[in-house]
Design a protein around this motif. Structure first.
Motif, PDB file in Angstrom:
ATOM      1  N   LYS A 193       0.555  -1.023   0.244  1.00  0.00           N
ATOM      2  CA  LYS A 193      -0.125  -0.289   0.461  1.00  0.00           C
ATOM      3  C   LYS A 193       1.170   1.322   0.273  1.00  0.00           C
ATOM      4  CE  LYS A 193      -3.308   2.380   3.052  1.00  0.00           C
ATOM      5  NZ  LYS A 193      -4.867   2.146   3.836  1.00  0.00           N
ATOM      6  N   TYR A 194       1.961   1.414   1.094  1.00  0.00           N
ATOM      7  CA  TYR A 194       2.755   2.239   1.113  1.00  0.00           C
ATOM      8  C   TYR A 194       3.143   2.582  -0.583  1.00  0.00           C
ATOM      9  CZ  TYR A 194       6.523   5.420   1.744  1.00  0.00           C
ATOM     10  OH  TYR A 194       7.853   5.827   1.784  1.00  0.00           O
ATOM     11  N   LEU A 195       4.697   1.336  -1.188  1.00  0.00           N
ATOM     12  CA  LEU A 195       5.090   2.121  -1.844  1.00  0.00           C
ATOM     13  C   LEU A 195       4.327   2.283  -3.743  1.00  0.00           C
ATOM     14  CD1 LEU A 195       7.009  -0.985  -1.829  1.00  0.00           C
ATOM     15  CD2 LEU A 195       7.832   1.185  -1.223  1.00  0.00           C
ATOM     16  N   SER A 196       2.735   1.493  -2.944  1.00  0.00           N
ATOM     17  CA  SER A 196       2.214   1.935  -4.240  1.00  0.00           C
ATOM     18  C   SER A 196       1.737   3.400  -4.593  1.00  0.00           C
ATOM     19  CB  SER A 196       0.638   0.978  -4.621  1.00  0.00           C
ATOM     20  OG  SER A 196      -0.562   1.081  -4.009  1.00  0.00           O
ATOM     21  N   SER A 197       1.519   3.631  -3.737  1.00  0.00           N
ATOM     22  CA  SER A 197       0.912   5.618  -2.570  1.00  0.00           C
ATOM     23  C   SER A 197       2.046   6.087  -3.752  1.00  0.00           C
ATOM     24  CB  SER A 197       0.253   5.566  -1.578  1.00  0.00           C
ATOM     25  OG  SER A 197       2.244   5.455  -0.488  1.00  0.00           O
ATOM     26  N   ILE A 198       3.351   5.528  -3.770  1.00  0.00           N
ATOM     27  CA  ILE A 198       4.043   6.821  -3.729  1.00  0.00           C
ATOM     28  C   ILE A 198       4.922   6.499  -5.695  1.00  0.00           C
ATOM     29  CG2 ILE A 198       4.876   7.711  -1.663  1.00  0.00           C
ATOM     30  CD1 ILE A 198       7.457   5.489  -1.821  1.00  0.00           C
ATOM     31  N   ASN A 199       4.255   5.975  -6.222  1.00  0.00           N
ATOM     32  CA  ASN A 199       4.675   5.476  -7.565  1.00  0.00           C
ATOM     33  C   ASN A 199       3.646   5.303  -8.700  1.00  0.00           C
ATOM     34  OD1 ASN A 199       7.525   3.925  -7.141  1.00  0.00           O
ATOM     35  ND2 ASN A 199       6.325   2.531  -5.479  1.00  0.00           N
ATOM     36  N   ASN A 200       3.477   5.186 -10.130  1.00  0.00           N
ATOM     37  CA  ASN A 200       2.484   4.532 -11.104  1.00  0.00           C
ATOM     38  C   ASN A 200       1.939   3.776 -10.900  1.00  0.00           C
ATOM     39  OD1 ASN A 200       3.482   7.679 -12.035  1.00  0.00           O
ATOM     40  ND2 ASN A 200       4.724   6.715 -13.492  1.00  0.00           N
ATOM     41  N   ASP A 201       0.448   3.467 -11.388  1.00  0.00           N
ATOM     42  CA  ASP A 201       0.275   2.361 -10.925  1.00  0.00           C
ATOM     43  C   ASP A 201      -0.039   1.149 -12.344  1.00  0.00           C
ATOM     44  OD1 ASP A 201      -1.856  -0.024 -10.921  1.00  0.00           O
ATOM     45  OD2 ASP A 201      -3.763   0.833 -10.285  1.00  0.00           O
ATOM     46  N   ASN A 202       0.693   0.250 -12.348  1.00  0.00           N
ATOM     47  CA  ASN A 202       1.392  -0.198 -14.041  1.00  0.00           C
ATOM     48  C   ASN A 202       1.089  -1.794 -13.887  1.00  0.00           C
ATOM     49  OD1 ASN A 202       4.338  -0.839 -14.172  1.00  0.00           O
ATOM     50  ND2 ASN A 202       4.068   1.958 -13.593  1.00  0.00           N
ATOM     51  N   SER A 203       1.322  -2.298 -14.776  1.00  0.00           N
ATOM     52  CA  SER A 203       1.922  -4.194 -13.883  1.00  0.00           C
ATOM     53  C   SER A 203       3.100  -4.361 -13.811  1.00  0.00           C
ATOM     54  CB  SER A 203       1.568  -5.232 -15.860  1.00  0.00           C
ATOM     55  OG  SER A 203       1.483  -4.254 -16.779  1.00  0.00           O
ATOM     56  N   GLU A 204       4.012  -3.378 -14.807  1.00  0.00           N
ATOM     57  CA  GLU A 204       5.609  -3.938 -15.348  1.00  0.00           C
ATOM     58  C   GLU A 204       5.851  -3.137 -12.845  1.00  0.00           C
ATOM     59  OE1 GLU A 204       4.810  -2.430 -17.253  1.00  0.00           O
ATOM     60  OE2 GLU A 204       4.909  -3.340 -18.350  1.00  0.00           O
ATOM     61  N   ILE A 205       5.703  -2.849 -12.306  1.00  0.00           N
ATOM     62  CA  ILE A 205       5.662  -1.727 -11.025  1.00  0.00           C
ATOM     63  C   ILE A 205       5.055  -2.880 -10.193  1.00  0.00           C
ATOM     64  CG2 ILE A 205       4.706  -0.045  -9.037  1.00  0.00           C
ATOM     65  CD1 ILE A 205       5.531   2.275 -11.140  1.00  0.00           C
ATOM     66  N   ASN A 206       3.801  -2.626 -10.691  1.00  0.00           N
ATOM     67  CA  ASN A 206       2.837  -3.886  -9.502  1.00  0.00           C
ATOM     68  C   ASN A 206       3.192  -5.634  -9.381  1.00  0.00           C
ATOM     69  OD1 ASN A 206       1.093  -1.967  -9.320  1.00  0.00           O
ATOM     70  ND2 ASN A 206      -0.235  -2.871 -10.847  1.00  0.00           N
ATOM     71  N   LEU A 207       3.581  -6.089 -10.615  1.00  0.00           N
ATOM     72  CA  LEU A 207       4.835  -6.730 -10.703  1.00  0.00           C
ATOM     73  C   LEU A 207       6.062  -7.166  -9.863  1.00  0.00           C
ATOM     74  CD1 LEU A 207       5.483  -9.964 -11.303  1.00  0.00           C
ATOM     75  CD2 LEU A 207       6.462  -9.251 -13.487  1.00  0.00           C
ATOM     76  N   LEU A 208       6.526  -5.816  -9.655  1.00  0.00           N
ATOM     77  CA  LEU A 208       7.712  -5.857  -8.442  1.00  0.00           C
ATOM     78  C   LEU A 208       7.327  -5.411  -7.250  1.00  0.00           C
ATOM     79  CD1 LEU A 208      10.041  -3.073 -10.975  1.00  0.00           C
ATOM     80  CD2 LEU A 208      10.381  -5.097 -10.300  1.00  0.00           C
ATOM     81  N   LEU A 209       6.650  -5.093  -6.940  1.00  0.00           N
ATOM     82  CA  LEU A 209       5.713  -4.630  -5.335  1.00  0.00           C
ATOM     83  C   LEU A 209       5.201  -6.038  -4.981  1.00  0.00           C
ATOM     84  CD1 LEU A 209       3.618  -1.527  -5.724  1.00  0.00           C
ATOM     85  CD2 LEU A 209       5.676  -1.644  -5.847  1.00  0.00           C
ATOM     86  N   PHE A 210       4.823  -6.960  -6.424  1.00  0.00           N
ATOM     87  CA  PHE A 210       4.292  -8.348  -5.863  1.00  0.00           C
ATOM     88  C   PHE A 210       5.846  -9.228  -4.846  1.00  0.00           C
ATOM     89  CE2 PHE A 210       4.770 -12.928  -7.191  1.00  0.00           C
ATOM     90  CZ  PHE A 210       4.459 -13.205  -6.223  1.00  0.00           C
ATOM     91  N   THR A 211       7.001  -9.108  -5.510  1.00  0.00           N
ATOM     92  CA  THR A 211       7.743  -9.904  -5.053  1.00  0.00           C
ATOM     93  C   THR A 211       8.502  -9.036  -3.822  1.00  0.00           C
ATOM     94  OG1 THR A 211       9.367  -7.897  -6.288  1.00  0.00           O
ATOM     95  CG2 THR A 211       8.895  -9.909  -7.654  1.00  0.00           C
ATOM     96  N   THR A 212       8.599  -7.935  -3.342  1.00  0.00           N
ATOM     97  CA  THR A 212       7.917  -7.823  -1.943  1.00  0.00           C
ATOM     98  C   THR A 212       7.442  -8.542  -1.046  1.00  0.00           C
ATOM     99  OG1 THR A 212       6.709  -6.148  -1.718  1.00  0.00           O
ATOM    100  CG2 THR A 212       8.437  -5.448  -2.340  1.00  0.00           C
ATOM    101  N   ALA A 213       6.729  -9.494  -1.277  1.00  0.00           N
ATOM    102  CA  ALA A 213       5.765 -10.180  -0.192  1.00  0.00           C
ATOM    103  C   ALA A 213       6.391 -11.960  -0.083  1.00  0.00           C
ATOM    104  CB  ALA A 213       4.360 -10.865  -1.024  1.00  0.00           C
ATOM    105  N   LEU A 214       6.752 -11.725  -1.796  1.00  0.00           N
ATOM    106  CA  LEU A 214       6.957 -13.191  -2.374  1.00  0.00           C
ATOM    107  C   LEU A 214       8.222 -13.750  -1.540  1.00  0.00           C
ATOM    108  CD1 LEU A 214       6.505 -15.231  -4.247  1.00  0.00           C
ATOM    109  CD2 LEU A 214       9.032 -14.277  -6.334  1.00  0.00           C
ATOM    110  N   TYR A 215       9.507 -12.844  -1.108  1.00  0.00           N
ATOM    111  CA  TYR A 215      10.286 -13.246  -0.323  1.00  0.00           C
ATOM    112  C   TYR A 215      10.653 -13.153   0.948  1.00  0.00           C
ATOM    113  CZ  TYR A 215      12.404 -15.051  -4.824  1.00  0.00           C
ATOM    114  OH  TYR A 215      12.452 -15.778  -5.903  1.00  0.00           O
ATOM    115  N   SER A 216       9.479 -12.808   1.164  1.00  0.00           N
ATOM    116  CA  SER A 216       9.506 -12.371   2.718  1.00  0.00           C
ATOM    117  C   SER A 216       8.556 -12.290   3.539  1.00  0.00           C
ATOM    118  CB  SER A 216       8.942 -10.380   3.142  1.00  0.00           C
ATOM    119  OG  SER A 216       7.658 -10.258   2.870  1.00  0.00           O
ATOM    120  N   LYS A 217       7.739 -13.510   3.456  1.00  0.00           N
ATOM    121  CA  LYS A 217       6.625 -14.114   4.136  1.00  0.00           C
ATOM    122  C   LYS A 217       6.875 -14.533   5.163  1.00  0.00           C
ATOM    123  CE  LYS A 217       2.404 -16.975   3.543  1.00  0.00           C
ATOM    124  NZ  LYS A 217       2.419 -17.012   4.393  1.00  0.00           N
TER     125      LYS A 217
END
Length: 283
Positions: A176-200
């Protein structure tokens, strides 16, 4: 006249006998008095010797107490410097050292959890509890299986339904924080997804949902992966705001030192345990 002579004779004999008896008694009394004086002198001499011995004993006690105090001080200094009491038996020293190292490792795991909690903003969000995250991770893990991979769409973003996950993830936490300070597009969304991928696992530990298990390398790998992900976000031009990758570098270094010490302690515990077992078998 004869009668008087007999009486005088008898009296004379009696007087002589009495004189002899008195003389013997006087002589005996003199000897007794002499012996008493001798005994008194011996008693006085013995008493003087006893007093001297008591003085020597008191001096020895004082010296002994002083030496004991010095020995205790040296023992404490030795224990403080080398970590064990040399007066104990070898098996007791080994057992005590094993207990100390195990306690140290318990403390290290607590310190690790405390360190991870300091960086909770890098892995926060309700989306970690979402079953869709587990499903996506499971599919990504199975990509190593070629039989499964051939059925996947080449567009993984669509195939894995990451867009649906991101839509919900943007409601809370890190994404939520990262998306609020960046553009909304599939490339950025994919990168944001990776923040959750390896930190569960970090999320679970940081929120006291699970304890740190014996495999600390697994936790360290997640810390390194999370640090690299945020570093890559910055390389790709994604604004990380307050979530700089440099902060995660500090977490990585601190946890690396703790984990290194943990495994060093564990190695010493195994060695000491083997030595203890050999000592038990040799008895």
């Amino acid at each position: 006249m004869k009668k008087q002579s007999k009486i005088l004779y008898a009296f004379t004999i009696l007087s002589i006998i009495l004189l002899i008896i008195i003389s013997c008694f006087c002589g005996y009394s003199y000897l007794n008095v002499k012996n008493i004086h001798k005994i008194e002198e011996e008693n006085t001499s013995l008493n003087n010797k006893l007093v001297e011995l008591l003085k020597v004993e008191e001096q020895l006690k004082t010296e002994s107490n002083s030496e004991n105090l010095n020995l205790e001080k040296l023992s404490l200094d030795f224990s403080s410097k080398y970590g064990y009491d040399y007066t104990q038996k070898e098996e007791n020293i080994i057992k005590l050292e094993i207990e100390n190292l195990k306690a140290a490792n318990v403390l290290i795991k607590k310190q690790l959890k405390d360190e991870i909690k300091k960086y909770s903003k890098y892995y926060s969000g309700d989306y970690y509890k979402n079953e869709s995250l587990d499903a996506i991770i499971s599919k990504l893990v199975n990509l190593n299986n070629m039989n499964g991979a051939e059925y996947l769409n080449t567009n993984l973003y669509t195939e894995l339904k990451i867009s649906n996950f991101i839509r919900n993830a943007k409601l809370s936490g890190t994404i939520k924080y990262l998306s609020s300070i960046n553009n909304d597009n599939s490339e950025i969304n994919l990168l944001l997804f990776t923040t959750a991928l390896y930190s569960k696992d970090l999320n679970e530990i940081g929120n006291d949902l699970s304890d740190i298990d014996e495999n600390l390398n697994k936790i360290y790998a997640q810390i390194i992966s999370t640090e690299e992900i945020f570093s890559n976000l910055e390389k790709y031009g994604v604004n990380t705001g307050n979530l700089s990758s440099k902060n995660l570098s500090l977490l990585k270094n601190n946890c690396g030192d703790l984990i290194r010490q943990y495994y060093e302690n564990k190695g010493v515990i195994e060695i000491l345990t083997n030595i203890g077992d050999k000592n038990e078998k040799s008895k």
